[in-house]
Design a protein around this motif. Structure first.
Motif, mmCIF file in Angstrom:
data_model
loop_
_atom_site.group_PDB
_atom_site.id
_atom_site.type_symbol
_atom_site.label_atom_id
_atom_site.label_comp_id
_atom_site.label_asym_id
_atom_site.label_seq_id
_atom_site.Cartn_x
_atom_site.Cartn_y
_atom_site.Cartn_z
ATOM 1 N N TRP A 20 53.181 -67.467 -16.781
ATOM 2 C CA TRP A 20 53.660 -68.519 -15.631
ATOM 3 C C TRP A 20 52.699 -69.777 -16.016
ATOM 4 C CZ3 TRP A 20 57.234 -66.371 -13.811
ATOM 5 C CH2 TRP A 20 57.464 -64.951 -13.471
ATOM 6 N N HIS A 29 64.287 -71.994 -12.958
ATOM 7 C CA HIS A 29 63.386 -71.923 -14.195
ATOM 8 C C HIS A 29 62.849 -70.569 -14.383
ATOM 9 C CE1 HIS A 29 60.351 -73.489 -17.195
ATOM 10 N NE2 HIS A 29 59.850 -72.395 -16.928
ATOM 11 N N ASP A 80 56.491 -70.160 -22.277
ATOM 12 C CA ASP A 80 57.421 -69.678 -20.989
ATOM 13 C C ASP A 80 57.553 -68.148 -21.279
ATOM 14 O OD1 ASP A 80 57.798 -71.894 -19.107
ATOM 15 O OD2 ASP A 80 59.343 -72.347 -20.446
ATOM 16 N N LEU A 81 57.731 -68.043 -22.599
ATOM 17 C CA LEU A 81 57.787 -66.558 -22.978
ATOM 18 C C LEU A 81 57.563 -66.492 -24.346
ATOM 19 C CD1 LEU A 81 59.253 -64.155 -21.616
ATOM 20 C CD2 LEU A 81 61.366 -64.958 -22.511
ATOM 21 N N LEU A 103 55.446 -62.816 -20.240
ATOM 22 C CA LEU A 103 55.902 -64.055 -19.512
ATOM 23 C C LEU A 103 54.784 -64.728 -19.259
ATOM 24 C CD1 LEU A 103 58.731 -64.880 -18.413
ATOM 25 C CD2 LEU A 103 58.215 -63.634 -16.408
ATOM 26 N N GLN A 140 63.638 -67.324 -17.286
ATOM 27 C CA GLN A 140 62.536 -66.655 -17.818
ATOM 28 C C GLN A 140 62.841 -65.363 -17.481
ATOM 29 O OE1 GLN A 140 59.145 -68.629 -15.856
ATOM 30 N NE2 GLN A 140 58.328 -69.199 -17.827
ATOM 31 N N GLU A 171 61.153 -71.591 -24.752
ATOM 32 C CA GLU A 171 60.683 -72.511 -23.714
ATOM 33 C C GLU A 171 62.075 -72.808 -22.882
ATOM 34 O OE1 GLU A 171 58.078 -73.944 -22.927
ATOM 35 O OE2 GLU A 171 56.588 -73.979 -24.690
ATOM 36 N N VAL A 172 61.648 -72.774 -21.848
ATOM 37 C CA VAL A 172 63.006 -72.978 -20.830
ATOM 38 C C VAL A 172 62.532 -74.381 -20.043
ATOM 39 C CG1 VAL A 172 64.020 -72.306 -18.669
ATOM 40 C CG2 VAL A 172 63.600 -70.665 -20.348
#
Ligand code: ZN
Length: 551
Positions: A115, A91, A125-126, A113, A95, A139-140
């Protein structure tokens, strides 16, 4: 230039768990480990400066592992696990990969980014912010997540007017490769597709995959219910990032193919519609012509009933002649009462034209001259005309001359008689048969009389003959073979014999005239030669010598 990474699997058992990004402790930058043979220099940099990029990693020192060709090189925590799960590593790797890419390709954007915080507050996520203030969230998703939760998260982005890009992890539960890059759609996939988002997967090793289907040879985005879905992996370096989100080359291909597919579908639909319209039109026309034919039939019959031609024929022949009333099939090629156009042919092409010729074309013209319409299809009208001409041929009014090379082709018809002659012939024929019948009746009467006379004569002859032949008289006995009493041909022999013998069986001096008289009375005449021959034979057989009785 292909690197070793190009040939690596995107997903499935052969895909390495990626640990290819490390943080350079000197300046905090990201270091991407290429899939090339590991040099001593890289080993040294790794040992001295590269660390696990996950914040608060309890054991951040890493080493580099060269797994050889066909496998992915990667970092590894020194002394085993880094205290965080492999999924989490992937993950974070994804990212970092995206962050690195965004910073290089869209330096004007701010990529942050975030966390995942333990306190539960939900952040992207980003988060990417464009200079004009528009935001795109990436979103990952590697871990399993209920579809309802995904919908909720997607809705929160929609509500905040933030475009959300979902990159699913390149391994189960988000990507189960069924072989040949085929994917079985999960509820999660369907939810993404239903929301109108592209279905994308990430491999931290700088690759993004897009779900596609093939329809009529076009590469398209799958529908939520699609099967036979495959994914196509593209290098992240070939992707673009816009306010619309992450655009892969495959998505661009899909957009382009979609347009072509729509054109293709429209064309197909049009041709289908055209075919259906043509079929409907044909059906309608046929129906209309059937209705028209039915409607016109009454008109045709009325026209014929009041036609002067009909009156004329009735006046001349007493009734409509058979060549007019014949109704051979088919008869749908001429739009008139059959008797009407039959009569026109007989009047205009046969009457007073014995020995002349006409063609099928002449028939068409004759009918057209009388304002009689013909079927628009050549085959239908010619079949109708040919059937009638055949009938005229059978009745002996015409002789059809056909093309020897093509017997269905009528070259012309030769007129043999017209209706008047046909009538005369018929009358003569009837007269003949009337006479024949009368003759027959007279003959029957005469024959019946003759038969009665013959029976009487026979009875008389039999009674004459019915005296016993003296068995002791050998000569007479030998006569018997001359007179088999069942053979009618030889009956006159019996008569002759009885005429020349008396009741005692003695031969009397009978004269030929007597014998002939006996025959005439009882039978029709017997040829003189036959009589003489018989008498000679008889006399010889009974020993009377050759002279005939009485000379
Ligand atoms: Zn670590």
């Amino acid at each position: 230039v292909h690197t070793r990474a190009d040939r690596l699997e995107f997903a499935g058992a052969a895909a390495e768990k990626c640990f290819v990004f490390a943080r350079d402790s000197r300046d905090g930058s990201l270091y991407y480990l290429a899939n090339t043979p590991v040099s001593a220099e890289v080993r040294q940099i790794t040992r001295e400066h590269l660390r696990c990029p996950i914040p608060e990693c309890p054991n951040p020192r890493v080493t580099v592992v060269d797994r050889g060709p066909g496998r992915r090189n990667g970092f590894s925590h020194l002394g085993g696990a880094g205290g965080h799960a492999g999924l989490s590593t992937e993950h974070v790797q994804a990212q970092l990969m995206l962050l690195d890419w965004l910073r290089r390709t869209r330096p004007e954007c701010t990529a942050t980014l975030e966390w995942r915080l333990e306190d539960g507050s939900r952040v992207a996520d980003l988060m990417v912010q464009f200079p004009d203030g528009r935001q795109v969230a990436i979103e990952v998703q590697y871990s399993a997540q209920p579809v309802s939760k995904w919908r909720q998260r997607h809705k929160s982005y929609v509500d905040r007017d933030v475009r959300d890009v979902w990159l699913l992890g390149n391994r189960p539960p988000h990507l189960i490769d069924a072989g040949q890059q085929r994917v079985e759609l999960t509820d999660m996939h369907r939810a993404v597709l239903q929301a109108g988002l592209p279905l994308l997967w990430v491999n931290p090793d700088r690759r993004i995959a897009t779900a596609t289907v093939t329809s009529s040879g076009f590469t398209l985005a799958p529908a939520a219910g699609a099967y036979d879905v495959v994914y196509r992996a593209d290098p992240i370096e070939d992707c673009r990032f816009t306010t619309e989100g992450l655009i892969t080359p495959t998505m661009e291909l899909i957009a382009e193919q979609r347009t072509k597919w729509e054109v293709h579908q429209t064309a197909q639909l049009r041709s289908q519609e055209a075919a259906q319209a043509a079929a409907a039109n044909t059906r309608q026309r046929r129906q209309a012509s059937v209705e028209a034919a039915q409607g016109h039939r009454a008109v045709h019959e009325a026209t014929w009933a009041t036609s002067p031609l009909r009156a004329e024929l009735l006046a001349k022949h007493g009734q409509l002649p058979a060549p007019i009333t014949d109704s051979p099939r088919p008869d749908n090629g001429v739009f008139a009462a059959p008797q009407h156009w039959h009569a026109i042919i007989c009047r205009d092409l046969l009457h007073d034209r014995v020995g002349g010729e006409f063609t099928v074309g002449d028939v068409y013209r004759a009918l057209a001259d009388q304002q009689i319409e013909l079927h628009p299809h050549g085959r239908t009208r010619s079949a109708t005309i040919a059937a009638y001409l055949d009938r005229l041929h059978q009745r002996g009014l015409i002789r059809i001359e056909r093309d020897p090379a093509d017997p269905t082709w009528i070259r012309h018809c030769i007129v043999r008689m017209d209706l008047d002659e046909y009538g005369r012939l018929l009358k003569a024929e009837r007269e003949r048969s009337r006479i024949a019948l009368a003759e027959q009746r007279a003959m029957a009467k005469i024959e019946a009389g003759a038969e009665a006379g013959r029976r009487a004569s026979e009875a008389a002859a039999r009674s004459q003959w019915d005296y016993p032949l003296p068995e002791h008289d050998g000569n007479i006995g030998r006569v018997r073979h001359f007179v088999p009493d069942t053979d009618p041909v030889l009956r006159w022999h019996q008569i002759v014999i009885s005429a020349i013998r008396d009741k005692d069986g003695q031969h009397t001096p009978a004269y030929p005239a007597d014998v002939r008289r006996a025959l005439t009375v009882q039978l029709r005449s017997v040829p003189e030669d036959d009589l003489r021959a018989f008498l000679a034979a008889y006399r010889t057989s009974v020993g009377l010598g050759r002279e005939s009785p009485g000379g």
